[in-house]
Write a protein that holds these residues in place. Sequence first.
Motif, mmCIF file in Angstrom:
data_model
loop_
_atom_site.group_PDB
_atom_site.id
_atom_site.type_symbol
_atom_site.label_atom_id
_atom_site.label_comp_id
_atom_site.label_asym_id
_atom_site.label_seq_id
_atom_site.Cartn_x
_atom_site.Cartn_y
_atom_site.Cartn_z
ATOM 1 N N LEU A 99 0.831 -1.206 0.000
ATOM 2 C CA LEU A 99 0.000 0.000 0.000
ATOM 3 C C LEU A 99 0.866 1.257 0.000
ATOM 4 C CD1 LEU A 99 -2.717 -1.197 2.536
ATOM 5 C CD2 LEU A 99 -3.068 -0.775 0.088
ATOM 6 N N ALA A 100 2.007 1.203 0.676
ATOM 7 C CA ALA A 100 2.923 2.340 0.678
ATOM 8 C C ALA A 100 3.561 2.531 -0.699
ATOM 9 C CB ALA A 100 4.001 2.147 1.738
ATOM 10 N N ARG A 101 3.959 1.449 -1.335
ATOM 11 C CA ARG A 101 4.644 1.541 -2.630
ATOM 12 C C ARG A 101 3.690 1.919 -3.752
ATOM 13 N NH1 ARG A 101 8.377 -3.540 -3.954
ATOM 14 N NH2 ARG A 101 8.786 -2.185 -5.744
ATOM 15 N N HIS A 102 2.522 1.291 -3.784
ATOM 16 C CA HIS A 102 1.631 1.450 -4.934
ATOM 17 C C HIS A 102 0.631 2.581 -4.793
ATOM 18 C CE1 HIS A 102 2.878 -2.244 -7.097
ATOM 19 N NE2 HIS A 102 3.170 -2.669 -5.882
ATOM 20 N N LEU A 103 0.280 2.925 -3.568
ATOM 21 C CA LEU A 103 -0.713 3.983 -3.371
ATOM 22 C C LEU A 103 -0.164 5.163 -2.572
ATOM 23 C CD1 LEU A 103 -3.956 1.912 -2.615
ATOM 24 C CD2 LEU A 103 -3.248 2.956 -4.778
ATOM 25 N N GLY A 104 1.099 5.084 -2.194
ATOM 26 C CA GLY A 104 1.695 6.177 -1.434
ATOM 27 C C GLY A 104 1.075 6.365 -0.068
ATOM 28 N N CYS A 105 0.483 5.307 0.472
ATOM 29 C CA CYS A 105 -0.182 5.409 1.772
ATOM 30 C C CYS A 105 0.847 5.468 2.903
ATOM 31 C CB CYS A 105 -1.110 4.216 1.997
ATOM 32 S SG CYS A 105 -2.527 4.174 0.869
#
Length: 273
Positions: A78-84
């Motif tokens: 989620l951090a890598r793909h959505l910048g969450c």
Amino acid sequence: MTDIAIKNRIRDFYDSLSPHFRDMWGEHLHDGYYEHGDETKEIAQEKLVAYLAKRAQIPQGKRGLDIGCGMGATSVWLARHLGCHMTGITLSSVQVEIAQQHAEQAGVEVAFKVSDADTVTFDEPFDFLWMVGVLGHLPNQHGFLNNSPRLIKSGGRFLLADWVIAPDVSEKDKRKYVDPVLEGMLMPDVASVKNYVNWFEESGYNVISTEDIANATRKTWDEGISITQTPTILQLALELGSDALGLLSAIKGMRKAMDRGLIGYGVVVAEKR
């Protein structure tokens, strides 16, 4: 068994087994989503995360809490793909260590901490909650959902995905096919999608959508059975003890229960009022 004893058993289970899970199953501990049926288990696991994120309409760049984060792979995705901006919590200190290593290798910043989902507090509520394959481990699932609004902003989404029991399962079939799976998976109980919907509504959420994606996840258990039949895994389970042996039996039992339509894979998206 008391709630504390159940949680201690789960903590010890994942402390001892997580490094072996990573070696035989990969960074993700959850089911795979087999869109076409020919995916590798690793691709299918990532597809499940992508599917659930799309289903819940997880926004770019928001703060999320991954409840029962396992080895951190979903938070990292989620951090890598959505910048969450993700925070992951788990009972297992071993999982936190593995998760931190995973985030460093991926080049993303994710906060992981050892915490009990029932009692954890944060200074600020999150934009969304993510809970996949975890709620069934909690001794009081209804109570957790009832208290969860403290963790999320008004208008925030709660993505819940977990194994669910069919609404019309007889007591005989539950005892024969479902209960042994729950015991082997260290799950005190499992509810139906209808139960989850009712609990969310009672707890101050509006349920946006529900579905059962068991057909797309069922191959997970074919992969699991294949892995458990290798001599190396059987020997490892013997060395690790009764909980590991119980898990091997539960993997076979889960496939049988799904084939009989007794257990599904429910997805619920709810929004805090």
